[in-house]
Design an enzyme around this catalytic site. Structure first.
Site, mmCIF file in Angstrom:
data_model
loop_
_atom_site.group_PDB
_atom_site.id
_atom_site.type_symbol
_atom_site.label_atom_id
_atom_site.label_comp_id
_atom_site.label_asym_id
_atom_site.label_seq_id
_atom_site.Cartn_x
_atom_site.Cartn_y
_atom_site.Cartn_z
ATOM 1 N N LYS A 151 39.480 51.172 30.236
ATOM 2 C CA LYS A 151 39.366 50.113 29.230
ATOM 3 C C LYS A 151 37.887 49.993 28.875
ATOM 4 C CE LYS A 151 43.394 47.382 30.490
ATOM 5 N NZ LYS A 151 43.795 46.079 31.018
ATOM 6 N N HIS A 154 32.899 45.755 28.652
ATOM 7 C CA HIS A 154 32.395 44.783 27.686
ATOM 8 C C HIS A 154 31.152 44.072 28.202
ATOM 9 C CE1 HIS A 154 34.471 41.722 29.962
ATOM 10 N NE2 HIS A 154 35.545 42.477 29.918
ATOM 11 N N HIS A 157 31.024 42.512 31.564
ATOM 12 C CA HIS A 157 30.742 43.364 32.713
ATOM 13 C C HIS A 157 29.246 43.617 32.838
ATOM 14 C CE1 HIS A 157 35.034 44.757 31.904
ATOM 15 N NE2 HIS A 157 35.074 44.192 33.092
#
Ligand code: ARG
Length: 596
Positions: A151, A154, A157
């Site tokens: 995934k 973003h 993170h």
């Protein structure tokens, strides 16, 4: 000098003058007050010795001691018995406050000597100025970054990575044994999707080249397929079920994906100056721990059934109802966290564990902490969620950010362009690529850590790249400038040993005094950051120090100063300022530059 100057200062618990010399100045102040105002003890007074406002070194608010009588009378007693000594120069009385000035010559000599010794003569090869040993013998796990494989990475993170790396450094600097842990999102139905997608779109080469990107691409494509064809999801679910059942054939590819993703992440973390002791992930939480946890919850009568799903009712604590087991029996995020915490405790016997996770997951963290407490694990009290707000508007010129390396590349590119604007300066840079990368990363980190964690902020490339104002490049610039000072003054080198440098010659310089007082306060900054878990405490300190350096720079000159003793003393102040700024930047996980 009076007789007071020779009397030794008492030791106080919680203070450590061998690491923070300002402790001694505070003890000296507390001693004078305690002697004037019995039955107050030095210890009692010490807690009331605060930094003063501008122009005052330390301030004591008399009413806090709750003595019978009027503050004015107490103040007069202190003033009457006050003697200036090698620590304290003078005292003033203003309403309910006593303001103290410390002895400038002592301040300069003692702080600079300490900075120098703890930076260059530790015997460990490591700079230790600012450190303390409050965490000696204690172990902490700090879990941070924790992206999801396949995934997007973003900005949340990124924040976790930046704040977590800071906390790991901070706890180490406070004597703790730190285990930095990355808890990857490496499990769940999306891996069934990727497995199905990989048969159609997977490429070994692309995977080897950049696993993170390739797996993401496959995931996006197979999701498109799934929209058109519902069977894709069913295939994926079957595949994931096989993984959960431990079917080696179904796990084979997944193992490779995971290993290659970690390898790629490690390279990127390395560029960010971030390192993990342990890579774990949701996949690694043992089933047995999750089952044991559920059994225990069951025994304790904490579980109720809702149409086949199992849940724990936390409404009493306004934490809603938490599902711990799905209808089909597969495990979920929450249960993995519960089992994972128990497993970690068994394995590491930590004294404390911190989770650095976005405030969007406040409920999740609060739920699983609560459940662990309900299960009566005593260590559940030692879990802490360090949260943070959202970042708006981080995109690159090519579009939205999906991968960590896009952020890093963009930061370097933006910085590189900025530096090219000054042609002359640019031409003198030895390694423009490496330098712009380092400054770019500094800009991103400083922008992220400049305000309180919980605040949301809008990311701005324009702001982060500027060399002016409170930015990362400004801090690097200050460090570079200080690093250049030795190169520019070979006639003053080598400096004599600290005890022979005549810092007393600077006793009239308010610039030297301000700078040194700030440097002296650094160990306190580290301690208060440990309490608040706020990187902004350290960033603010670094800005203040850089400002003080800037305002001293043109006045407190080194090159061109004819009195060489004065020039050497100033040089020493600047070199110590470089060391302290360097220590603060390293604590923030920033690599201070020597040249640009
Ligand atoms: N991988 C999760 C996410 O990206 C974050 C994990 C946080 N840590 C935890 N123990 N739940 O949302």
């Amino acid at each position: 000098m009076t007789s007071a100057s020779t009397s030794a200062l008492p030791n106080l618990p919680g203070t450590d003058p061998t690491r923070c010399i300002l402790d001694s100045f505070r003890i000296a102040i507390a001693k004078q007050i305690a002697e004037a105002l019995p039955p107050l003890t030095v210890e009692q007074v010490y807690d009331g010795v605060d930094y003063g406002k501008k122009g005052e070194d330390f301030t004591v608010a008399i009413p806090r001691f709750r003595l019978p009588g009027k503050p004015d009378e107490h103040a007069s007693k202190v003033l009457n018995s006050f003697r200036s000594d090698e620590w304290v120069q003078s005292v003033k009385h203003d309403k309910a406050f006593l303001h103290f000035q410390v002895n400038t010559a002592s301040l300069l000599r003692k702080v600079l000597t300490q900075v120098n010794a703890l930076t260059h003569q530790t015997g460990t090869g490591r700079s230790e100025y600012g450190e303390n040993d409050s965490g000696k013998g204690k172990k902490i796990i700090i879990e941070y970054s924790s992206p999801n494989i396949a995934k997007s990475f973003h900005v949340g993170h990124l924040r976790s990575t930046i704040i977590g790396a800071f906390l790991a450094n901070l706890y180490k600097a406070s004597g703790w044994t730190v285990i930095s842990m990355n808890y990857l999102g490496d499990w769940g139905t999306q891996f069934g999707m990727i497995a199905v997608g990989f048969e159609k779109y997977g490429s070994k080469e692309a995977l080897e080249k950049d696993a993170i990107k390739h797996l993401f691409d496959v995931y996006v494509q197979v999701n498109k397929d799934a929209e058109a064809n519902p069977e894709v999801k069913e295939d994926a679910a079957r595949w994931f079920k096989r993984m959960e059942d431990g079917d080696e054939e179904a796990l084979k590819n997944w193992r490779v994906w995971r290993a290659l993703s970690i390898k790629k992440y490690e390279e990127e973390y390395d560029r960010l100056n971030v390192h993990f002791d342990v890579y774990t992930g949701e996949s690694e939480v043992g089933k047995e721990w999750q089952d044991k946890a559920l059994d225990r919850l069951n025994e304790m009568g904490l579980i109720s059934d809702a149409n086949g799903a199992k849940l724990v009712d936390l409404e009493k604590w306004k934490l809603e109802k938490a599902v711990v087991r799905k209808k089909d029996g597969t495990s979920i995020y929450l249960t993995r966290d519960i089992g994972g915490a128990i497993e970690r405790y068994e394995k590491y016997k930590f004294d404390k564990m911190i989770y650095v996770v976005s405030s969007q997951q406040n409920l999740h963290l609060a739920q699983f902490f609560k459940i662990l407490k309900l299960m009566e694990f005593p260590w559940a009290e030692n879990l802490e969620h360090v949260n943070y707000g959202l970042v708006q508007g981080m995109s690159t010129r090519k579009g939205t950010v999906v991968f960590l390396d896009q952020i890093i590349k963009e930061a370097a590119a933006v910085m590189h362009e900025q530096m090219q604007k000054n042609e002359e300066k640019y031409a003198s840079i030895v390694d423009p690529e490496g330098t712009s990368l380092e400054i770019g990363i500094t800009g991103v980190k400083v922008q992220d850590m400049a305000a309180k964690r919980i605040n949301n902020y809008s990311f701005s490339w324009d702001r982060m790249k500027s060399f002016e104002g409170d930015t990362g490049p400004y801090l690097q610039y200050a460090h570079v400038r200080l690093s250049s000072i030795e190169r520019r003054n070979p006639h003053l080198l080598p400096l004599p040993s600290p005890s022979e440098i005549k810092v007393e010659l600077l006793a009239d310089s308010s610039h030297a005094r301000d700078l040194v007082m700030l440097m002296g306060s650094y160990p306190d900054v580290v301690k208060s950051a440990l309490k608040t878990h706020e990187p902004s405490n350290v960033v603010t300190f670094a800005f203040r120090l850089a400002h003080a350096i800037s305002s001293a720079w043109d006045v407190m000159i080194v090159k061109g100063e004819e009195d060489l003793e004065v020039a050497r003393a100033r040089l020493w102040v600047y070199l110590c300022a470089r060391d302290v700024l360097g220590a603060a930047l390293r604590l923030l996980s920033i690599r201070p530059l020597e040249r640009m």
